[in-house]
Scaffold this motif. Structure first.
Motif, mmCIF file in Angstrom:
data_model
loop_
_atom_site.group_PDB
_atom_site.id
_atom_site.type_symbol
_atom_site.label_atom_id
_atom_site.label_comp_id
_atom_site.label_asym_id
_atom_site.label_seq_id
_atom_site.Cartn_x
_atom_site.Cartn_y
_atom_site.Cartn_z
ATOM 1 N N ALA A 30 11.065 -10.573 -18.411
ATOM 2 C CA ALA A 30 11.306 -9.244 -17.843
ATOM 3 C C ALA A 30 10.363 -8.212 -18.448
ATOM 4 O O ALA A 30 9.864 -7.322 -17.743
ATOM 5 C CB ALA A 30 12.763 -8.841 -18.078
ATOM 6 N N HIS A 31 10.101 -8.332 -19.752
ATOM 7 C CA HIS A 31 9.159 -7.415 -20.413
ATOM 8 C C HIS A 31 7.759 -7.595 -19.837
ATOM 9 O O HIS A 31 7.081 -6.615 -19.497
ATOM 10 C CB HIS A 31 9.165 -7.692 -21.913
ATOM 11 N N MET A 32 7.328 -8.848 -19.716
ATOM 12 C CA MET A 32 6.012 -9.124 -19.145
ATOM 13 C C MET A 32 5.927 -8.622 -17.702
ATOM 14 O O MET A 32 4.923 -8.042 -17.284
ATOM 15 C CB MET A 32 5.730 -10.628 -19.190
ATOM 16 N N ASP A 33 6.996 -8.838 -16.939
ATOM 17 C CA ASP A 33 7.011 -8.422 -15.546
ATOM 18 C C ASP A 33 6.882 -6.904 -15.424
ATOM 19 O O ASP A 33 6.179 -6.402 -14.536
ATOM 20 C CB ASP A 33 8.303 -8.895 -14.883
ATOM 21 N N ALA A 34 7.535 -6.175 -16.324
ATOM 22 C CA ALA A 34 7.454 -4.713 -16.289
ATOM 23 C C ALA A 34 6.036 -4.235 -16.588
ATOM 24 O O ALA A 34 5.539 -3.297 -15.954
ATOM 25 C CB ALA A 34 8.448 -4.118 -17.283
ATOM 26 N N VAL A 35 5.378 -4.867 -17.565
ATOM 27 C CA VAL A 35 4.009 -4.477 -17.902
ATOM 28 C C VAL A 35 3.067 -4.813 -16.747
ATOM 29 O O VAL A 35 2.240 -3.985 -16.336
ATOM 30 C CB VAL A 35 3.549 -5.166 -19.200
ATOM 31 N N ILE A 36 3.196 -6.023 -16.216
ATOM 32 C CA ILE A 36 2.357 -6.418 -15.079
ATOM 33 C C ILE A 36 2.583 -5.468 -13.903
ATOM 34 O O ILE A 36 1.639 -5.031 -13.231
ATOM 35 C CB ILE A 36 2.653 -7.875 -14.672
ATOM 36 N N GLY A 37 3.848 -5.134 -13.648
ATOM 37 C CA GLY A 37 4.164 -4.232 -12.562
ATOM 38 C C GLY A 37 3.529 -2.864 -12.735
ATOM 39 O O GLY A 37 3.099 -2.240 -11.755
ATOM 40 N N SER A 38 3.448 -2.389 -13.980
ATOM 41 C CA SER A 38 2.807 -1.089 -14.226
ATOM 42 C C SER A 38 1.330 -1.135 -13.845
ATOM 43 O O SER A 38 0.799 -0.197 -13.253
ATOM 44 C CB SER A 38 2.966 -0.693 -15.696
ATOM 45 N N GLY A 73 -0.313 0.640 -10.580
ATOM 46 C CA GLY A 73 -1.345 1.606 -10.941
ATOM 47 C C GLY A 73 -2.681 1.337 -10.266
ATOM 48 O O GLY A 73 -3.677 1.991 -10.597
ATOM 49 N N GLY A 74 -2.715 0.389 -9.344
ATOM 50 C CA GLY A 74 -3.936 0.140 -8.587
ATOM 51 C C GLY A 74 -4.783 -0.996 -9.099
ATOM 52 O O GLY A 74 -5.905 -1.193 -8.620
ATOM 53 N N PHE A 75 -4.300 -1.791 -10.049
ATOM 54 C CA PHE A 75 -5.054 -2.927 -10.558
ATOM 55 C C PHE A 75 -4.903 -4.105 -9.607
ATOM 56 O O PHE A 75 -3.796 -4.385 -9.115
ATOM 57 C CB PHE A 75 -4.539 -3.338 -11.945
ATOM 58 N N SER A 76 -5.982 -4.810 -9.373
ATOM 59 C CA SER A 76 -5.914 -6.020 -8.558
ATOM 60 C C SER A 76 -5.207 -7.120 -9.345
ATOM 61 O O SER A 76 -5.075 -7.050 -10.575
ATOM 62 C CB SER A 76 -7.326 -6.488 -8.186
ATOM 63 N N VAL A 77 -4.756 -8.150 -8.626
ATOM 64 C CA VAL A 77 -4.152 -9.306 -9.302
ATOM 65 C C VAL A 77 -5.170 -9.927 -10.253
ATOM 66 O O VAL A 77 -4.836 -10.320 -11.385
ATOM 67 C CB VAL A 77 -3.667 -10.343 -8.261
ATOM 68 N N ASP A 78 -6.406 -10.030 -9.827
ATOM 69 C CA ASP A 78 -7.470 -10.623 -10.635
ATOM 70 C C ASP A 78 -7.658 -9.850 -11.942
ATOM 71 O O ASP A 78 -7.645 -10.434 -13.036
ATOM 72 C CB ASP A 78 -8.771 -10.634 -9.825
ATOM 73 N N LEU A 79 -7.821 -8.534 -11.841
ATOM 74 C CA LEU A 79 -8.035 -7.734 -13.051
ATOM 75 C C LEU A 79 -6.800 -7.766 -13.933
ATOM 76 O O LEU A 79 -6.903 -7.878 -15.165
ATOM 77 C CB LEU A 79 -8.394 -6.300 -12.675
ATOM 78 N N THR A 80 -5.615 -7.698 -13.330
ATOM 79 C CA THR A 80 -4.382 -7.739 -14.115
ATOM 80 C C THR A 80 -4.271 -9.041 -14.896
ATOM 81 O O THR A 80 -3.845 -9.053 -16.060
ATOM 82 C CB THR A 80 -3.152 -7.563 -13.200
ATOM 83 N N HIS A 81 -4.680 -10.138 -14.274
ATOM 84 C CA HIS A 81 -4.666 -11.439 -14.959
ATOM 85 C C HIS A 81 -5.491 -11.377 -16.246
ATOM 86 O O HIS A 81 -5.041 -11.795 -17.320
ATOM 87 C CB HIS A 81 -5.233 -12.502 -14.008
ATOM 88 N N HIS A 82 -6.689 -10.829 -16.168
ATOM 89 C CA HIS A 82 -7.567 -10.762 -17.339
ATOM 90 C C HIS A 82 -7.086 -9.723 -18.353
ATOM 91 O O HIS A 82 -7.226 -9.910 -19.567
ATOM 92 C CB HIS A 82 -9.001 -10.482 -16.892
#
Length: 238
Positions: free
Chosen positions: A118-126, A130-139
């Motif tokens: 849930a903590h990771m999901d909240a950070v990823i969701g932010s 906030g306009g980050f692509s899935v690719d950039l968020t992964h890195h």
């Protein structure tokens, strides 16, 4: 006449009560002292009573992690991605520093617990909101690494605290160090040192953590603004 008993010990046993008692025991005596027998003793029950609520010690440890991580506060309802991520990570740091054993237990788990997910999901969701692509968020998540929980993985572990203060190094030894490794010596002498620091004797742990975190967040924003992608020009990402 039967002596009165502690009302807390008479309260019905539940999974939440077992987990919170285990967290309190680890906080007070260290995770090494935690055992099902000792926990049952603190709760005023027989050890077998615990197994109605946790299958074994591994499940107990998973639940303790979730109690601690589940207590990480959320930032304001609708901040920008940067404030949301920064606030949540610093809240994680505060929560885990309040329970010094927790990071050791998290590292020992085979996978993330529900509260960690849930903590990771909240950070990823932010990042995503906030306009980050899935690719950039992964890195970005790889770049954050252990900072996601408010800690930096150092090259060398902090040395165990010595029972007595270490005597100062002789001037000759310091001189030899400076002669062989001039830049290390220069940096080591650049600030007053504090033996309690994790990142190096004298370094301000909180300052160093926030310094590195802010550098990363600034870099993430630059990449987002530039539309960065890991895919090579004209091809697909590996």
């Amino acid at each position: 006449m039967t002596p009165p008993t502690d009302p807390a010990r008479r309260a019905p046993l539940s999974r939440e009560r077992v987990l919170r008692a285990a967290v309190a025991l680890a906080d007070g005596t260290g995770i090494e002292a935690l055992s099902m027998r000792r926990l049952a003793q603190d709760l005023g029950v027989v050890p077998m009573a615990l197994y109605k609520h946790v299958a074994n010690k591994e499940e107990l440890l998973d639940g303790m992690v979730d109690v601690v991580v589940g207590g990480i506060g959320s930032p304001d309802l609708d901040p920008g991605w940067r404030a949301a991520v920064r606030g949540r990570i610093l809240a994680a740091r505060e929560a885990l520093r309040s329970h010094p054993w927790a990071l050791q237990v998290i590292r020992s788990r085979n996978g993330p617990t529900p509260a960690l997910l849930a903590h990771m999901d909240a950070v990823i969701g932010s990042f995503r909101n906030g306009g980050f692509s899935v690719d950039l968020t992964h890195h970005v998540m790889h770049a954050l690494g252990s900072r996601l929980l408010g800690f930096t993985q150092e090259v060398f572990d902090a040395p165990a605290a010595a029972p007595h203060p270490r005597p100062p190094e002789p001037d000759a030894a310091l001189g030899q160090l400076a002669e062989r490794y001039p830049y290390v010596a220069e940096l080591a002498g650049a600030s007053a040192h504090d033996d309690g620091s994790v990142v190096g004797r004298g370094c301000d742990d909180q300052l160093e953590f926030e310094f590195a975190l802010d550098l990363l967040l600034d870099g993430f924003e630059r990449l987002r603004h530039e539309g960065w992608t890991s895919a090579p020009a004209g091809g697909q990402a590996c």
